[in-house]
Each structure stands twice: as C-alpha cells, then as structure tokens.
Design an enzyme around this catalytic site. Sequence first.
Site, PDB file in Angstrom:
ATOM      1  N   GLY A  77     -14.598   4.770   0.068  1.00 28.56           N
ATOM      2  CA  GLY A  77     -13.929   3.808  -0.529  1.00 28.56           C
ATOM      3  C   GLY A  77     -13.729   2.376   0.184  1.00 28.56           C
TER       4      GLY A  77
ATOM      5  N   ARG B 299      -5.415  20.093  -9.083  1.00 29.14           N
ATOM      6  CA  ARG B 299      -5.163  21.226  -8.631  1.00 29.14           C
ATOM      7  C   ARG B 299      -3.596  21.733  -9.257  1.00 29.14           C
ATOM      8  NH1 ARG B 299      -3.663  20.855  -2.520  1.00 29.14           N
ATOM      9  NH2 ARG B 299      -2.027  19.733  -3.365  1.00 29.14           N
TER      10      ARG B 299
ATOM     11  N   LYS C 191       3.564   1.232  -3.882  1.00 30.37           N
ATOM     12  CA  LYS C 191       3.232   0.351  -5.170  1.00 30.37           C
ATOM     13  C   LYS C 191       3.932   0.461  -6.477  1.00 30.37           C
ATOM     14  CE  LYS C 191      -1.832   0.823  -3.296  1.00 30.37           C
ATOM     15  NZ  LYS C 191      -3.035   1.106  -3.631  1.00 30.37           N
TER      16      LYS C 191
ATOM     17  N   THR D 149       0.704  -1.067  -0.123  1.00 31.52           N
ATOM     18  CA  THR D 149       0.169   0.049   0.000  1.00 31.52           C
ATOM     19  C   THR D 149       0.889   1.172  -0.066  1.00 31.52           C
ATOM     20  OG1 THR D 149      -2.123   1.165   0.964  1.00 31.52           O
ATOM     21  CG2 THR D 149      -0.565   0.108   2.464  1.00 31.52           C
TER      22      THR D 149
ATOM     23  N   LYS E  42       0.944  18.260 -13.102  1.00 35.20           N
ATOM     24  CA  LYS E  42       0.668  16.961 -12.893  1.00 35.20           C
ATOM     25  C   LYS E  42      -0.538  16.564 -13.888  1.00 35.20           C
ATOM     26  CE  LYS E  42       0.699  14.168  -8.729  1.00 35.20           C
ATOM     27  NZ  LYS E  42       1.124  14.315  -7.304  1.00 35.20           N
TER      28      LYS E  42
HETATM   29  P1  ATR Z   1      -1.720   9.318  -4.095  1.00 35.18           P
HETATM   30  O1  ATR Z   1      -1.103   8.009  -4.398  1.00 35.18           O
HETATM   31  O2  ATR Z   1      -2.746   9.069  -2.831  1.00 35.18           O
HETATM   32  O3  ATR Z   1      -2.917   9.401  -5.380  1.00 35.18           O
HETATM   33  P2  ATR Z   1      -0.133  11.332  -4.676  1.00 35.18           P
HETATM   34  O4  ATR Z   1       0.541  10.613  -6.048  1.00 35.18           O
HETATM   35  O5  ATR Z   1       0.553  12.069  -3.947  1.00 35.18           O
HETATM   36  O6  ATR Z   1      -1.206  10.298  -3.654  1.00 35.18           O
HETATM   37  O7  ATR Z   1      -1.366  12.233  -5.354  1.00 35.18           O
HETATM   38  C1  ATR Z   1      -2.277  13.037  -4.639  1.00 35.18           C
HETATM   39  C2  ATR Z   1      -3.369  13.674  -5.261  1.00 35.18           C
HETATM   40  O8  ATR Z   1      -4.303  14.083  -4.573  1.00 35.18           O
HETATM   41  C3  ATR Z   1      -2.645  15.002  -6.341  1.00 35.18           C
HETATM   42  O9  ATR Z   1      -3.444  14.954  -7.665  1.00 35.18           O
HETATM   43  C4  ATR Z   1      -2.949  16.047  -5.463  1.00 35.18           C
HETATM   44  O10 ATR Z   1      -2.960  17.313  -6.374  1.00 35.18           O
HETATM   45  P3  ATR Z   1      -1.586  18.141  -6.827  1.00 35.18           P
HETATM   46  O11 ATR Z   1      -0.990  17.430  -7.935  1.00 35.18           O
HETATM   47  O12 ATR Z   1      -2.192  19.326  -6.945  1.00 35.18           O
HETATM   48  O13 ATR Z   1      -0.750  17.974  -5.625  1.00 35.18           O
HETATM   49  C5  ATR Z   1      -4.282  15.881  -4.647  1.00 35.18           C
HETATM   50  N1  ATR Z   1      -4.413  16.544  -3.952  1.00 35.18           N
HETATM   51  C6  ATR Z   1      -3.917  16.393  -2.620  1.00 35.18           C
HETATM   52  N2  ATR Z   1      -4.738  17.382  -1.600  1.00 35.18           N
HETATM   53  C7  ATR Z   1      -5.211  18.129  -2.325  1.00 35.18           C
HETATM   54  C8  ATR Z   1      -6.166  19.296  -2.062  1.00 35.18           C
HETATM   55  N3  ATR Z   1      -6.290  19.523  -0.726  1.00 35.18           N
HETATM   56  N4  ATR Z   1      -7.065  19.577  -3.002  1.00 35.18           N
HETATM   57  C9  ATR Z   1      -7.067  19.320  -4.300  1.00 35.18           C
HETATM   58  N5  ATR Z   1      -6.150  18.087  -4.648  1.00 35.18           N
HETATM   59  C10 ATR Z   1      -5.384  17.376  -3.622  1.00 35.18           C
END
Ligand code: ATR
Length: 273
Positions: free
Chosen positions: A233, A150, A66, A62, A154
């Site tokens: 989920g 956001r 991954k 997890t 990305k």
């Molecule tokens: P995971 O494996 O849980 O998907 P990750 O690869 O770090 O973790 O990706 C987190 C995602 O959640 C990203 O798309 C992130 O947006 P950013 O690319 O802008 O960082 C998004 N995310 C996390 N917190 C957020 C928030 N408060 N509002 C909007 N998007 C958020």
Amino acid sequence: MNQRFAVIGNPIAHSLSPIIHQCFAKQVNVRLTYEKIKGEDSTFEQQVSDFFTVDGKGLNVTVPFKQRAFVMAQHCSARCTKAGAANTLWMEANQLHADNTDGVGFIRDLHRYISVENKRVLMLGAGGAARGIVYPILENHPAELIIANRTVAKAEAFQRAFPQTKCVNLHEVDGPFDLVINATSASLAGEFVTLPAECMSGKPFCYDLSYKQNESTAFVQYARGLGCQAVDGLGMLVEQAAESFFIWHGIMPETEEVLELLRTSMEPVKAKR
Ligand code: ATR
C-alpha cells in the site's frame, strides 16, 4: 512565512507523510512545515483544535483517530460522510472541514495495475480501513464484492452498513477471484491471514493496504509464493497524500517520482499503514 501542516496519529514516529508532503511542496515551490503529532486518546479533540488555533493550515489524521476526526468536523465531503472517517482536515469560514482521500488514493494506485470493473473482488477485513475503501470499489462496478472477516459479529455489522456487499466468515469464502485486497491490520501486528486455498486458485491480483519499506509484507510474500502478482500500500499512501495536498494547495503534485524515491531510498522499518 512557511505554512504549517501536520499529521496526527498514534503510533506516528515512522510516518512518511512529512517526507511526502515536503517532496510535493518542492515540486510546486510551496514553502511549508509538516510535523508529526502523537495523538493522545484522552486529548485528541483538544490537540486538533489547538493545532488550528496556532496557525495550522491542514492536518492529516491517521490510525486510530479517523472516526473521531469525522465526528469533530462541522463540514464533511460526501466521500468522507460515506466512509464515516476523515483523514484530511482544514479550517474554512471558521468551520472545521473534513475529507477522506484514502479511497481515491487506493483506486488511483490500484488502477496502475488492474481495473475493478466486472471483476470478482474479495476484501479481507471489516475494520476501519475496509470501510474507507468499500464505496470507492463499488463505484468502480465490480461484478461482485465479497467481504471476509475473521470475527462473525463484525462481518454482520459490515453487512448491515454496506448491503451492496456480501459479508462472510473468513473460512467460508468461496473462490476463485480476480482481485484480493488485504484490508486487515494483520501485517501491522506481524500476523498472517489464513485463507481457503480456492480463493487464490485463479491467481488473483493481490493488494495489501499495509506496506513495509524495502521489504514485502507477509500477505504480499504469501501471494507471490502462490504465483500471484502482488503489491503493497505504499502507492496508496502517496496517492492519498497527493489528494490531501490538492485540497489544501489547489495543485495536484506528481506522485511517481515520490513513490520511486520512497521505494529506493528508505531504510526498512516496521509494517505500517
Ligand atoms: P483498521 O482501522 O486498521 O482496519 P480495525 O478497525 O481494528 O483496524 O480492524 C482490523 C481488521 O483486521 C478487522 O477486520 C480484524 O478482524 P476481526 O474483526 O476478526 O478482529 C482484522 N484482523 C486483524 N488481525 C487479523 C488476523 N491475524 N487475521 C485475520 N483478520 C485480522
């Protein structure tokens, strides 16, 4: 002798995987142990190989390992390769095998409520969790799949990786939608994703990949507050575990009773995925 299984991740203390796999094992009369292993950034690969050296039969992986698990494996399933991430490992013919059951787990749970076919779908987030479910959504023929993120860079990287989707910045999303999926990690940090109001104007079905036991996530609360049907989920967690169990034991367990047990009998904990 009991067969040895485990889940590795960080944080791992609140993982429900041991409970879920023990419930499945009881259903089908399999004897197993299922541990939680706290993965370390500097030694993850060594921890995986030690687990299999000391009689490990199967390992779930997890957050945040991954992608590293996928890179380690010598043999990956097609769906694991498409996701570029693995959540299920085992040894076969002296080779480390990997699969990813998140996508099928998500679709199975989602289909309890709504089908994706011909639906206008919005997915929030472009991180690892979003990557894991994008192909399973596309394979179910949505009318359109919009990814909103956001951070623009990305979103652009996601667009290049998945040209069948349309990736935009969060404030540029143009609704209405039939289905809105929260694949951001916002709930894990107790944060809130702010969306343009038009996104929710068609009262879409809302699915949050994160969950909280006995409590709604911020996204589920927000969606319900707008009059939308919304779920978390936890069902996906149980379904992905069932698919891993099937890979390791060759028997598909019943998921409904385990989901019911988790929903009713656990103490509230922090948001998890
Ligand atoms: P995971 O494996 O849980 O998907 P990750 O690869 O770090 O973790 O990706 C987190 C995602 O959640 C990203 O798309 C992130 O947006 P950013 O690319 O802008 O960082 C998004 N995310 C996390 N917190 C957020 C928030 N408060 N509002 C909007 N998007 C958020």
